[in-house]
Scaffold this active site. Structure first.
Site, PDB file in Angstrom:
ATOM      1  N   GLU A 144     -16.102   6.319   4.591  1.00 11.95           N
ATOM      2  CA  GLU A 144     -15.417   5.759   5.760  1.00 11.95           C
ATOM      3  C   GLU A 144     -15.324   6.826   6.830  1.00 11.95           C
ATOM      4  OE1 GLU A 144     -11.255   4.810   5.273  1.00 11.95           O
ATOM      5  OE2 GLU A 144     -11.093   6.114   3.535  1.00 11.95           O
ATOM      6  N   LYS A 203      -2.496   6.543   1.494  1.00  8.99           N
ATOM      7  CA  LYS A 203      -2.317   6.988   2.877  1.00  8.99           C
ATOM      8  C   LYS A 203      -1.388   8.207   2.912  1.00  8.99           C
ATOM      9  CE  LYS A 203      -2.291   4.590   7.320  1.00  8.99           C
ATOM     10  NZ  LYS A 203      -3.517   5.162   7.849  1.00  8.99           N
ATOM     11  N   ARG A 223       0.843  -1.203   0.000  1.00  8.93           N
ATOM     12  CA  ARG A 223       0.000   0.000   0.000  1.00  8.93           C
ATOM     13  C   ARG A 223       0.879   1.254   0.000  1.00  8.93           C
ATOM     14  NH1 ARG A 223      -4.496   0.237   4.501  1.00  8.93           N
ATOM     15  NH2 ARG A 223      -2.747   0.847   5.804  1.00  8.93           N
TER      16      ARG A 223
HETATM   17  N1  PLP Z   1      -9.187   4.214   6.605  1.00 12.06           N
HETATM   18  C1  PLP Z   1      -8.366   5.205   6.964  1.00 12.06           C
HETATM   19  C2  PLP Z   1      -8.661   6.573   6.493  1.00 12.06           C
HETATM   20  C3  PLP Z   1      -7.251   4.929   7.771  1.00 12.06           C
HETATM   21  O1  PLP Z   1      -6.429   5.893   8.155  1.00 12.06           O
HETATM   22  C4  PLP Z   1      -7.012   3.594   8.198  1.00 12.06           C
HETATM   23  C5  PLP Z   1      -5.852   3.275   9.006  1.00 12.06           C
HETATM   24  O2  PLP Z   1      -4.855   2.853   8.546  1.00 12.06           O
HETATM   25  C6  PLP Z   1      -7.903   2.612   7.790  1.00 12.06           C
HETATM   26  C7  PLP Z   1      -8.983   2.947   7.000  1.00 12.06           C
HETATM   27  C8  PLP Z   1      -7.695   1.199   8.196  1.00 12.06           C
HETATM   28  O3  PLP Z   1      -6.688   0.601   7.457  1.00 12.06           O
HETATM   29  P1  PLP Z   1      -5.844  -0.593   8.033  1.00 12.06           P
HETATM   30  O4  PLP Z   1      -6.810  -1.667   8.372  1.00 12.06           O
HETATM   31  O5  PLP Z   1      -4.960  -0.980   6.906  1.00 12.06           O
HETATM   32  O6  PLP Z   1      -5.122  -0.093   9.213  1.00 12.06           O
HETATM   33  C1  COI Z   2      -4.168   3.030  11.641  1.00 10.27           C
HETATM   34  O1  COI Z   2      -5.182   2.414  11.962  1.00 10.27           O
HETATM   35  O2  COI Z   2      -3.042   2.519  11.610  1.00 10.27           O
HETATM   36  C2  COI Z   2      -4.236   4.404  11.249  1.00 10.27           C
HETATM   37  O3  COI Z   2      -3.364   4.843  10.566  1.00 10.27           O
HETATM   38  C3  COI Z   2      -5.312   5.225  11.708  1.00 10.27           C
HETATM   39  C4  COI Z   2      -4.740   6.479  12.269  1.00 10.27           C
HETATM   40  C5  COI Z   2      -5.656   7.559  11.931  1.00 10.27           C
HETATM   41  C6  COI Z   2      -4.402   6.344  13.703  1.00 10.27           C
END
Ligand code: PLP
Ligand code: COI
Length: 341
Positions: free
Chosen positions: A220, A184, A82
């Site tokens: 989201e 991200k 990612r």
């Molecule tokens: N959506 C957003 C905007 C996020 O910042 C995060 C955190 O990383 C997620 C979703 C969840 O992603 P992940 O499950 O890869 O941590």
């Molecule tokens: C995560 O879940 O790792 C994130 O990056 C979310 C963050 C906004 C704390």
């Protein structure tokens, strides 16, 4: 070597300095070898790309102590991929996947004493990030970059841990169609600071963002994807090109189908249909799965039948299975668990 003397059960989601972090620099078109350092400070030129035009991105994943005393990380290869996608979108030099995974392993191993003990409720959060470090004044990508990984022990992202939260529908948009919502980028979080402070001031834990083009579909929250459970037990998650492809969400959809035998759907979710769902949860590395009890839409409340006291039954099963896999109590699908020690 001994575990640090922290009150593991009481820590929140904040920064606690650990001993080592990984640093690699990109110069003259290539990444250097990188090394672990004890220095948590960064010194850079005032005109750095990150300071002028916010050229930065990050990742988030966790390491766990398992039931049998190993230290593992959950799917670091997914974060590596990612971040490479994010880098392409932001004109930053991707940090190679194998090197990313190795740097995660090395950084966690060096901070072994900071990995919260099994069963403590805390975990070691791993934060890889990258930024433009050389001078930029015309609107251009930087020529030099730094990639770093630090770790910090964390407790639950939302106060109250597994207690259902109340969120609100935001009047602001998180991401434009064809924008940067699916990567991200630090800038996605900078723009969310004003809406999150409004939400907090009004007593809500998070914002639900709608799609910017039509404001009819659920996207989201600021830091997690949505999962909804229908009254007949199907797991539904929004499909959109402007949300972050959550590693947790993709893992949970697999768990729902292959471990729990549930029906799953990834499709556009209209805000109008949200009132018909039986359960709602936010999923992400930081959030794990946080149950949502209520959504406030400009004063109108949508209350899920699962209520405000505990997780609904399906979200609870998903939570138990995912955390069971992460902590080594349940056998993981091939390749999900990176053993560190
Ligand atoms: N959506 C957003 C905007 C996020 O910042 C995060 C955190 O990383 C997620 C979703 C969840 O992603 P992940 O499950 O890869 O941590
Ligand atoms: C995560 O879940 O790792 C994130 O990056 C979310 C963050 C906004 C704390």
């Amino acid at each position: 070597m001994a575990k640090k003397d922290l009150k593991w059960g009481e820590i929140g989601f904040g920064y606690i300095k650990t001993d080592y972090r990984f640093v690699s620099n990109f110069k003259n078109g290539e990444w250097d070898e990188g090394a672990l350092t004890e220095d948590e400070n960064i010194s850079m030129i005032e005109c750095a790309g990150v300071l002028q035009y916010s050229q930065s991105c990050f990742e988030g994943l966790k390491a766990y102590e398992t039931e049998d005393g190993h230290i593992v990380a959950f799917r670091p290869d997914m974060n590596a991929e990612r971040m490479m996608n994010t880098c392409k979108r932001l004109e930053m030099p991707p940090f190679p996947k194998e090197r990313f995974v190795k740097a995660v392993i090395d950084t966690v191993a060096a901070n072994e004493d900071w990995v919260p003990p099994y069963g403590s409720g805390a975990t070691l959060y791993i934060r890889p990030f990258m930024f433009g470090s050389s001078a930029v004044i015309g609107v251009n990508p930087a020529e030099e970059y730094q990639f770093r990984i630090f770790t910090t022990p964390v407790g639950p992202y939302f106060k109250g841990g597994a207690k259902p939260i109340t969120i609100r529908v935001s009047d602001f948009d998180r991401a434009a169609p064809r924008g940067t919502g699916n990567v991200k980028a630090g800038l996605n979080y900078a723009m969310s600071l004003h809406p999150i402070m409004i939400a907090h001031r009004e007593g809500f834990a998070e914002n639900l963002y709608l799609d910017a083009a039509t404001r009819t579909r659920v996207e989201e929250t600021g830091g997690a994807n949505f999962l909804f459970i229908t009254k007949d037990g199907t797991v539904v998650t929004p499909r959109s090109d402007s949300i972050l492809p959550s590693v947790t969400r993709r893992s949970l959809m697999y768990v729902a189908e292959h471990y729990l035998g549930l029906k799953t759907e990834e499709r556009p979710v209209y805000f109008d249909e949200v009132q018909d769902f039986a359960e709602c949860g936010l999923c992400g590395t930081a959030a794990v799965i946080s149950p949502v009890g209520k959504i406030n839409d400009h004063g109108h409340e949508i209350c899920f039948p699962s209520g405000m006291e505990k997780m609904g039954p399906v979200i609870q099963k998903l939570y138990d299975t995912l955390t069971g896999i992460q902590m080594g109590r349940i056998e993981a699908p091939e390749g999900w668990i990176q053993v560190i020690k």
